[in-house]
Design a protein around this motif. Structure first.
Motif, PDB file in Angstrom:
ATOM      1  N   HIS A 166       0.834  -1.195   0.000  1.00  0.00           N
ATOM      2  CA  HIS A 166       0.000   0.000   0.000  1.00  0.00           C
ATOM      3  C   HIS A 166       0.870   1.246   0.000  1.00  0.00           C
ATOM      4  O   HIS A 166       2.058   1.183   0.312  1.00  0.00           O
ATOM      5  CB  HIS A 166      -0.908   0.017   1.230  1.00  0.00           C
ATOM      6  CG  HIS A 166      -1.938  -1.060   1.214  1.00  0.00           C
ATOM      7  ND1 HIS A 166      -3.158  -0.903   0.608  1.00  0.00           N
ATOM      8  CD2 HIS A 166      -1.924  -2.321   1.719  1.00  0.00           C
ATOM      9  CE1 HIS A 166      -3.857  -2.005   0.743  1.00  0.00           C
ATOM     10  NE2 HIS A 166      -3.133  -2.896   1.412  1.00  0.00           N
ATOM     11  N   ILE A 167       0.260   2.360  -0.294  1.00  0.00           N
ATOM     12  CA  ILE A 167       0.953   3.643  -0.215  1.00  0.00           C
ATOM     13  C   ILE A 167       1.476   3.815   1.204  1.00  0.00           C
ATOM     14  O   ILE A 167       0.790   3.497   2.173  1.00  0.00           O
ATOM     15  CB  ILE A 167      -0.001   4.788  -0.619  1.00  0.00           C
ATOM     16  CG1 ILE A 167      -0.301   4.684  -2.112  1.00  0.00           C
ATOM     17  CG2 ILE A 167       0.592   6.143  -0.259  1.00  0.00           C
ATOM     18  CD1 ILE A 167      -1.411   5.569  -2.590  1.00  0.00           C
ATOM     19  N   ALA A 168       2.698   4.288   1.318  1.00  0.00           N
ATOM     20  CA  ALA A 168       3.414   4.531   2.570  1.00  0.00           C
ATOM     21  C   ALA A 168       4.071   3.274   3.129  1.00  0.00           C
ATOM     22  O   ALA A 168       4.739   3.348   4.154  1.00  0.00           O
ATOM     23  CB  ALA A 168       2.531   5.186   3.623  1.00  0.00           C
ATOM     24  N   GLN A 169       3.942   2.134   2.467  1.00  0.00           N
ATOM     25  CA  GLN A 169       4.633   0.937   2.949  1.00  0.00           C
ATOM     26  C   GLN A 169       6.130   1.164   2.849  1.00  0.00           C
ATOM     27  O   GLN A 169       6.625   1.701   1.865  1.00  0.00           O
ATOM     28  CB  GLN A 169       4.236  -0.293   2.151  1.00  0.00           C
ATOM     29  CG  GLN A 169       4.944  -1.544   2.659  1.00  0.00           C
ATOM     30  CD  GLN A 169       4.348  -2.813   2.101  1.00  0.00           C
ATOM     31  OE1 GLN A 169       3.186  -2.838   1.726  1.00  0.00           O
ATOM     32  NE2 GLN A 169       5.134  -3.856   2.057  1.00  0.00           N
ATOM     33  N   LYS A 218      11.381   8.236  -7.383  1.00  0.00           N
ATOM     34  CA  LYS A 218      11.610   7.713  -8.729  1.00  0.00           C
ATOM     35  C   LYS A 218      10.301   7.076  -9.194  1.00  0.00           C
ATOM     36  O   LYS A 218       9.657   6.341  -8.448  1.00  0.00           O
ATOM     37  CB  LYS A 218      12.719   6.651  -8.740  1.00  0.00           C
ATOM     38  CG  LYS A 218      14.044   7.112  -8.156  1.00  0.00           C
ATOM     39  CD  LYS A 218      14.726   8.140  -9.016  1.00  0.00           C
ATOM     40  CE  LYS A 218      16.080   8.511  -8.402  1.00  0.00           C
ATOM     41  NZ  LYS A 218      16.810   9.464  -9.175  1.00  0.00           N
ATOM     42  N   ARG A 219       9.898   7.369 -10.431  1.00  0.00           N
ATOM     43  CA  ARG A 219       8.668   6.815 -11.005  1.00  0.00           C
ATOM     44  C   ARG A 219       9.015   5.574 -11.806  1.00  0.00           C
ATOM     45  O   ARG A 219       9.856   5.622 -12.714  1.00  0.00           O
ATOM     46  CB  ARG A 219       7.991   7.850 -11.899  1.00  0.00           C
ATOM     47  CG  ARG A 219       6.664   7.392 -12.464  1.00  0.00           C
ATOM     48  CD  ARG A 219       5.985   8.543 -13.217  1.00  0.00           C
ATOM     49  NE  ARG A 219       4.623   8.207 -13.580  1.00  0.00           N
ATOM     50  CZ  ARG A 219       4.253   7.869 -14.814  1.00  0.00           C
ATOM     51  NH1 ARG A 219       5.142   7.836 -15.795  1.00  0.00           N
ATOM     52  NH2 ARG A 219       2.989   7.588 -15.054  1.00  0.00           N
ATOM     53  N   ASP A 249      -0.217   3.892  -9.237  1.00  0.00           N
ATOM     54  CA  ASP A 249      -1.017   4.329 -10.387  1.00  0.00           C
ATOM     55  C   ASP A 249      -1.207   5.843 -10.393  1.00  0.00           C
ATOM     56  O   ASP A 249      -2.284   6.356 -10.691  1.00  0.00           O
ATOM     57  CB  ASP A 249      -2.362   3.602 -10.426  1.00  0.00           C
ATOM     58  CG  ASP A 249      -2.200   2.115 -10.645  1.00  0.00           C
ATOM     59  OD1 ASP A 249      -1.229   1.729 -11.322  1.00  0.00           O
ATOM     60  OD2 ASP A 249      -3.033   1.341 -10.142  1.00  0.00           O
ATOM     61  N   ASP A 250      -0.136   6.565 -10.028  1.00  0.00           N
ATOM     62  CA  ASP A 250      -0.101   8.032 -10.007  1.00  0.00           C
ATOM     63  C   ASP A 250      -1.058   8.668  -9.004  1.00  0.00           C
ATOM     64  O   ASP A 250      -1.440   9.829  -9.150  1.00  0.00           O
ATOM     65  CB  ASP A 250      -0.345   8.608 -11.408  1.00  0.00           C
ATOM     66  CG  ASP A 250       0.808   8.291 -12.354  1.00  0.00           C
ATOM     67  OD1 ASP A 250       1.964   8.246 -11.895  1.00  0.00           O
ATOM     68  OD2 ASP A 250       0.545   8.094 -13.551  1.00  0.00           O
ATOM     69  N   HIS A 251      -1.451   7.927  -7.970  1.00  0.00           N
ATOM     70  CA  HIS A 251      -2.333   8.472  -6.932  1.00  0.00           C
ATOM     71  C   HIS A 251      -1.643   8.389  -5.583  1.00  0.00           C
ATOM     72  O   HIS A 251      -1.049   7.367  -5.239  1.00  0.00           O
ATOM     73  CB  HIS A 251      -3.652   7.687  -6.862  1.00  0.00           C
ATOM     74  CG  HIS A 251      -4.428   7.746  -8.139  1.00  0.00           C
ATOM     75  ND1 HIS A 251      -5.087   8.871  -8.559  1.00  0.00           N
ATOM     76  CD2 HIS A 251      -4.635   6.813  -9.098  1.00  0.00           C
ATOM     77  CE1 HIS A 251      -5.670   8.627  -9.723  1.00  0.00           C
ATOM     78  NE2 HIS A 251      -5.411   7.384 -10.072  1.00  0.00           N
ATOM     79  N   PHE A 252      -1.755   9.485  -4.800  1.00  0.00           N
ATOM     80  CA  PHE A 252      -1.187   9.510  -3.454  1.00  0.00           C
ATOM     81  C   PHE A 252      -2.147   8.873  -2.451  1.00  0.00           C
ATOM     82  O   PHE A 252      -1.733   8.193  -1.531  1.00  0.00           O
ATOM     83  CB  PHE A 252      -0.861  10.948  -3.036  1.00  0.00           C
ATOM     84  CG  PHE A 252      -0.255  11.041  -1.671  1.00  0.00           C
ATOM     85  CD1 PHE A 252       1.045  10.617  -1.454  1.00  0.00           C
ATOM     86  CD2 PHE A 252      -0.966  11.543  -0.602  1.00  0.00           C
ATOM     87  CE1 PHE A 252       1.621  10.693  -0.192  1.00  0.00           C
ATOM     88  CE2 PHE A 252      -0.401  11.633   0.657  1.00  0.00           C
ATOM     89  CZ  PHE A 252       0.899  11.205   0.854  1.00  0.00           C
ATOM     90  N   TYR A 253      -3.438   9.108  -2.618  1.00  0.00           N
ATOM     91  CA  TYR A 253      -4.458   8.462  -1.793  1.00  0.00           C
ATOM     92  C   TYR A 253      -5.210   7.502  -2.685  1.00  0.00           C
ATOM     93  O   TYR A 253      -5.833   7.904  -3.649  1.00  0.00           O
ATOM     94  CB  TYR A 253      -5.437   9.482  -1.201  1.00  0.00           C
ATOM     95  CG  TYR A 253      -4.793  10.365  -0.176  1.00  0.00           C
ATOM     96  CD1 TYR A 253      -4.468   9.870   1.070  1.00  0.00           C
ATOM     97  CD2 TYR A 253      -4.485  11.683  -0.464  1.00  0.00           C
ATOM     98  CE1 TYR A 253      -3.849  10.666   2.008  1.00  0.00           C
ATOM     99  CE2 TYR A 253      -3.880  12.496   0.471  1.00  0.00           C
ATOM    100  CZ  TYR A 253      -3.557  11.980   1.709  1.00  0.00           C
ATOM    101  OH  TYR A 253      -2.957  12.775   2.632  1.00  0.00           O
ATOM    102  N   SER A 254      -5.128   6.228  -2.372  1.00  0.00           N
ATOM    103  CA  SER A 254      -5.720   5.243  -3.261  1.00  0.00           C
ATOM    104  C   SER A 254      -5.944   3.943  -2.512  1.00  0.00           C
ATOM    105  O   SER A 254      -5.236   3.628  -1.560  1.00  0.00           O
ATOM    106  CB  SER A 254      -4.774   5.000  -4.439  1.00  0.00           C
ATOM    107  OG  SER A 254      -5.223   3.938  -5.223  1.00  0.00           O
ATOM    108  N   ASP A 287      -2.271  -0.804 -13.447  1.00  0.00           N
ATOM    109  CA  ASP A 287      -1.017  -1.135 -14.135  1.00  0.00           C
ATOM    110  C   ASP A 287      -0.400   0.062 -14.846  1.00  0.00           C
ATOM    111  O   ASP A 287      -0.024  -0.014 -16.015  1.00  0.00           O
ATOM    112  CB  ASP A 287      -1.225  -2.285 -15.129  1.00  0.00           C
ATOM    113  CG  ASP A 287      -1.417  -3.618 -14.438  1.00  0.00           C
ATOM    114  OD1 ASP A 287      -0.943  -3.760 -13.301  1.00  0.00           O
ATOM    115  OD2 ASP A 287      -2.037  -4.502 -15.037  1.00  0.00           O
ATOM    116  N   VAL A 288      -0.292   1.183 -14.133  1.00  0.00           N
ATOM    117  CA  VAL A 288       0.257   2.404 -14.718  1.00  0.00           C
ATOM    118  C   VAL A 288       1.680   2.666 -14.227  1.00  0.00           C
ATOM    119  O   VAL A 288       2.614   2.720 -15.013  1.00  0.00           O
ATOM    120  CB  VAL A 288      -0.637   3.620 -14.395  1.00  0.00           C
ATOM    121  CG1 VAL A 288      -0.003   4.906 -14.881  1.00  0.00           C
ATOM    122  CG2 VAL A 288      -2.018   3.445 -14.988  1.00  0.00           C
TER     123      VAL A 288
END
Length: 145
Positions: free
Chosen positions: A40-43, A88-89, A123-128, A66-67
């Motif tokens: 998840h985000i922030a892991q 890094k993206r 997938d380019d989202h900070f909250y998801s 899958d972005v």
């Protein structure tokens, strides 16, 4: 409680649980290999010691759309906030264009110390609600590759 605070609390609790069950790595290991299921985000990753150069590699990524995913490098400090060294993206690990399924982010000129990275975006989202699977997560601190 506001939605942002609730999301932050949930992300923090989730990260704590995931770290508790993550495969162990020693902080003095200069390089390590693992995988992520339902990240998840922030892991946060394992930590490692470094003195100049770090390469973070993701191979075969899967998420809801899958972005892409972004990783953010941190230096672990005692008794003060951990500084970050930029994100890094990663997209290559999702597309496998030209038969290559590995995304790589490199950082150089690092001071000696313990480092770790976290998932900043999925997938380019900070909250998801998106999750991220990575078949191979590999950290390499040898620039000789």
């Amino acid at each position: 409680m506001s939605k942002v605070k609730r999301m932050t609390a949930i992300a923090g609790i989730t990260s704590s649980i995931l770290l508790a069950v993550a495969p162990a790595a020693h902080a003095d290991d200069p390089s390590w290999r693992s995988h992520w299921d339902d990240a998840h985000i922030a892991q946060e990753s394992h930590s490692w010691l470094d003195s100049n150069y770090t390469e973070i590699n993701y191979t075969h990524c899967d998420s809801n759309s899958d972005v892409s995913t972004h990783v953010l490098l941190w230096r672990k400090l005692d008794y003060q906030p951990d500084p970050t060294f930029g994100s890094k993206r990663f997209t290559q690990c999702f597309s496998g264009s030209n038969g290559d399924w590995t995304s790589t982010g490199t950082y150089s000129g690092l001071d000696a110390g313990a480092y770790y990275f976290s998932v900043q975006y999925i997938d380019d989202h900070f909250y998801s609600d998106s999750t991220l699977d990575v078949t191979t997560v590999y950290v390499d601190t040898t620039k000789a590759d």
